[in-house]
Design an enzyme around this catalytic site. Structure first.
Site, PDB file in Angstrom:
ATOM      1  N   PRO A 286       0.825  -1.213   0.000  1.00 58.69           N
ATOM      2  CA  PRO A 286       0.000   0.000   0.000  1.00 58.69           C
ATOM      3  C   PRO A 286       0.855   1.258   0.000  1.00 58.69           C
ATOM      4  O   PRO A 286       1.953   1.277   0.573  1.00 58.69           O
ATOM      5  CB  PRO A 286      -0.760  -0.106   1.331  1.00 58.69           C
ATOM      6  CG  PRO A 286       0.168  -0.886   2.214  1.00 58.69           C
ATOM      7  CD  PRO A 286       0.975  -1.797   1.332  1.00 58.69           C
ATOM      8  N   GLY A 287       0.357   2.288  -0.643  1.00 54.68           N
ATOM      9  CA  GLY A 287       1.020   3.592  -0.584  1.00 54.68           C
ATOM     10  C   GLY A 287       0.077   4.581   0.061  1.00 54.68           C
ATOM     11  O   GLY A 287       0.226   4.988   1.207  1.00 54.68           O
ATOM     12  N   ARG A 288      -0.968   4.920  -0.692  1.00 54.05           N
ATOM     13  CA  ARG A 288      -1.929   5.941  -0.264  1.00 54.05           C
ATOM     14  C   ARG A 288      -2.494   5.670   1.132  1.00 54.05           C
ATOM     15  O   ARG A 288      -2.629   6.582   1.931  1.00 54.05           O
ATOM     16  CB  ARG A 288      -3.073   5.960  -1.280  1.00 54.05           C
ATOM     17  CG  ARG A 288      -4.079   7.061  -1.082  1.00 54.05           C
ATOM     18  CD  ARG A 288      -5.312   6.849  -1.971  1.00 54.05           C
ATOM     19  NE  ARG A 288      -5.034   6.336  -3.271  1.00 54.05           N
ATOM     20  CZ  ARG A 288      -4.947   7.069  -4.383  1.00 54.05           C
ATOM     21  NH1 ARG A 288      -5.153   8.359  -4.337  1.00 54.05           N
ATOM     22  NH2 ARG A 288      -4.687   6.498  -5.539  1.00 54.05           N
ATOM     23  N   ARG A 324      -3.794  16.108  -8.639  1.00 55.38           N
ATOM     24  CA  ARG A 324      -4.859  15.101  -8.668  1.00 55.38           C
ATOM     25  C   ARG A 324      -6.199  15.647  -9.170  1.00 55.38           C
ATOM     26  O   ARG A 324      -6.881  14.971  -9.936  1.00 55.38           O
ATOM     27  CB  ARG A 324      -5.000  14.423  -7.308  1.00 55.38           C
ATOM     28  CG  ARG A 324      -3.682  13.758  -6.828  1.00 55.38           C
ATOM     29  CD  ARG A 324      -3.874  12.821  -5.662  1.00 55.38           C
ATOM     30  NE  ARG A 324      -4.631  11.659  -6.054  1.00 55.38           N
ATOM     31  CZ  ARG A 324      -5.909  11.505  -5.861  1.00 55.38           C
ATOM     32  NH1 ARG A 324      -6.593  12.449  -5.226  1.00 55.38           N
ATOM     33  NH2 ARG A 324      -6.537  10.435  -6.288  1.00 55.38           N
ATOM     34  N   CYS A 355      -1.088  28.997 -15.218  1.00 51.09           N
ATOM     35  CA  CYS A 355      -1.775  29.478 -16.422  1.00 51.09           C
ATOM     36  C   CYS A 355      -2.390  28.338 -17.212  1.00 51.09           C
ATOM     37  O   CYS A 355      -1.957  28.018 -18.337  1.00 51.09           O
ATOM     38  CB  CYS A 355      -0.796  30.263 -17.277  1.00 51.09           C
ATOM     39  SG  CYS A 355      -0.164  31.661 -16.379  1.00 51.09           S
ATOM     40  N   GLU A 356      -3.338  27.678 -16.617  1.00 51.13           N
ATOM     41  CA  GLU A 356      -4.101  26.602 -17.253  1.00 51.13           C
ATOM     42  C   GLU A 356      -5.492  26.661 -16.650  1.00 51.13           C
ATOM     43  O   GLU A 356      -5.628  26.792 -15.423  1.00 51.13           O
ATOM     44  CB  GLU A 356      -3.532  25.222 -16.873  1.00 51.13           C
ATOM     45  CG  GLU A 356      -2.109  24.981 -17.232  1.00 51.13           C
ATOM     46  CD  GLU A 356      -1.939  24.130 -18.476  1.00 51.13           C
ATOM     47  OE1 GLU A 356      -2.943  23.610 -18.994  1.00 51.13           O
ATOM     48  OE2 GLU A 356      -0.792  23.998 -18.915  1.00 51.13           O
ATOM     49  N   TYR A 384       0.691  11.046  -3.293  1.00 52.70           N
ATOM     50  CA  TYR A 384       0.562  11.474  -4.694  1.00 52.70           C
ATOM     51  C   TYR A 384       0.347  12.984  -4.822  1.00 52.70           C
ATOM     52  O   TYR A 384      -0.369  13.450  -5.704  1.00 52.70           O
ATOM     53  CB  TYR A 384      -0.553  10.693  -5.399  1.00 52.70           C
ATOM     54  CG  TYR A 384      -0.321   9.198  -5.330  1.00 52.70           C
ATOM     55  CD1 TYR A 384       0.758   8.617  -5.984  1.00 52.70           C
ATOM     56  CD2 TYR A 384      -1.143   8.364  -4.568  1.00 52.70           C
ATOM     57  CE1 TYR A 384       1.013   7.249  -5.896  1.00 52.70           C
ATOM     58  CE2 TYR A 384      -0.898   6.997  -4.483  1.00 52.70           C
ATOM     59  CZ  TYR A 384       0.177   6.460  -5.152  1.00 52.70           C
ATOM     60  OH  TYR A 384       0.427   5.118  -5.059  1.00 52.70           O
TER      61      TYR A 384
END
Ligand code: LLP
Length: 435
Positions: A286-288, A324, A355-356, A384
């Protein structure tokens, strides 16, 4: 750097930053840390990470599964050290992650090298370091690992990552276990690869691995994938092959506000039901789940403005700090840490400075009035977030800070543009064809 500092003597009392695996955002303390380190910054509770690790280990103790943390979720050295000291191994997907894990003091014997595209030099480095296991994802990679091991006169401990053709029922961009996905070896190739391994003395085929995706909230797909593994183990053993280890992957989801996270004891039951009696050594990656809830991204409100019929708050964190929402449409719960005007019931689109048009964290309702200088925190940003950050728009990577018991510790200082520009200075032309 890397020293714990008292947040403020005046706050003297000990305020814990975690009661469970989620960071507690004590408003006055977060404000003081923001004043000290500047915003944006990632704020982590090592206590919450510890509690998450302990809860998962406890749940998995019934099936004897060990835990290898997926470093990609957050590879900060202090986090790796913390988890390693708790007894956690590491799951890595690059030479860089291996260097980080080793630097943090993780023994190579507790490192699993996963990943669909390992380069020859990464494979050689991992073999020389003596990693516990290399999870191979294609027949071509199998050949390469065997050849490199032979040239180094080493024996490669290999597990085959299989593609079980199971839909993890998660976001399409983080679903990895369906036929046609780029991950894993097709089920139809597994037996032949075990047969081939038996002919190569430099390969020790230790077992199988599977990872069907990430942010998995419905546990049923795990049951399906682990059943596939169990059937494979039986088939392979019937062909005379030993299968001693099963790497069950990661992917356990967390609640980002509205959804409900799975129960890890239920996850342990599924493991017990499907692969628990095969006599294999079990590992999960597991990470999250271990670090996601323990972190928040703290930002300052720069401006508020009317845009059509909605109010926007422009904050100083952007999609380069937390991608995310832009990449997966994720909504991170927002907490207003400091509001000068107070009130309630306000709705804001919270946007970053990049600027997006995709640099928007979401529209949040029931907020107090926001004004310049107020502080907000995006929750569930321990995983993440920093690890996926970029320097787009020449925005420097921002600090990562541990908070615990009335103290803070900068575990990664703010990058400077000058440091980045150094890599672009003193450049020279060189002949493409020598001589
Ligand atoms: N093992 C393997 C082989 C993986 O590829 C991954 C994640 C994990 C373990 C850990 O998965 P976790 O327990 O953290 O779900 N950037 C995306 C997540 C990508 C996950 C990639 N692989 C996000 O922000 O949602």
């Amino acid at each position: 750097m890397n020293k714990h500092v008292d947040i403020a003597a005046s706050h003297g009392g000990s305020i814990a930053f975690a009661k469970n695996a989620e960071i507690q955002l004590d408003a006055s303390h977060i404000s003081l840390v923001a004043d000290a380190v500047g915003t944006p910054f990632y704020c982590y509770s090592p206590d919450a990470m510890t509690l998450a690790f302990q809860e998962l280990s406890e749940a998995l103790s019934s099936v004897g599964a060990s835990i290898c943390y997926a470093v990609k979720a957050n590879g900060n050295l202090s986090i790796l050290q913390l988890l390693s000291r708790l007894g956690c191994g590491m799951d890595i997907v690059s030479g860089g992650e291996m260097e980080r894990a080793l630097e943090a003091g993780v023994p190579a014997s507790k490192i699993i090298f996963s990943g669909v595209g390992k380069s020859p030099s990464e494979i050689a480095k991992a073999l020389r370091a003596g990693v516990h296991q290399i999870n191979v994802e294609s027949p071509a990679e199998f050949q390469l690992v065997a050849d490199i091991a032979a040239s180094l006169q080493l024996r490669a401990p290999v597990a085959l990552r299989v593609n079980p053709d199971v839909d993890a029922r998660t976001h399409e961009k983080i679903s990895t276990g369906k036929k046609g996905d780029k991950f894993g070896v097709a089920l139809s190739d597994v037996a032949a690869l075990f047969d081939a391994a038996a002919e190569r003395s430099e390969v020790d085929m230790v077992g199988l691995a599977v990872h069907i995706g990430s942010q998995i909230l419905d546990l049923a797909p795990y049951r399906s994938a682990y059943r596939v593994l169990a059937d494979l183990v039986c088939d392979l053993r019937a062909r005379g092959h030993a299968v001693n280890r099963l790497d069950l992957g990661g992917g356990i989801g967390i609640a980002y506000g509205s959804n409900t996270a799975p129960d890890v004891s239920e996850f342990a039951h599924i493991i017990a039901d499907t692969v628990g009696d095969l006599g294999c050594k079990l590992t999960v990656e597991p990470g999250r789940w271990l670090v996601g809830r323990a972190g928040a991204l703290v930002a300052t409100v720069l401006y508020t403005k009317q845009a059509g019929d909605r109010m926007l708050a422009v904050v100083d964190a952007g999609m380069n700090d937390l991608i995310r929402p832009a990449l997966y449409g994720a909504i991170h719960p927002l907490e207003v840490v400091r509001s000068t005007l107070g009130g309630e019931g306000q709705s804001y689109g919270i946007v970053g400075p990049v600027c997006e048009s995709s640099d928007i964290f979401g529209t949040y309702d029931n907020l107090p009035l926001l004004s310049t200088g107020d502080l907000v925190a995006f929750r569930c940003a321990g995983a993440y977030s920093a690890s996926m950050a970029s320097t787009y728009n020449a925005r420097d990577l921002v600090p990562e800070v541990f908070v615990s018991d009335g103290r803070f510790r900068i575990v990664r200082r703010r990058q400077t543009t000058a440091e980045l520009m150094t890599l672009e200075k003193d450049t020279i032309w060189q002949n493409i064809v020598p001589g």
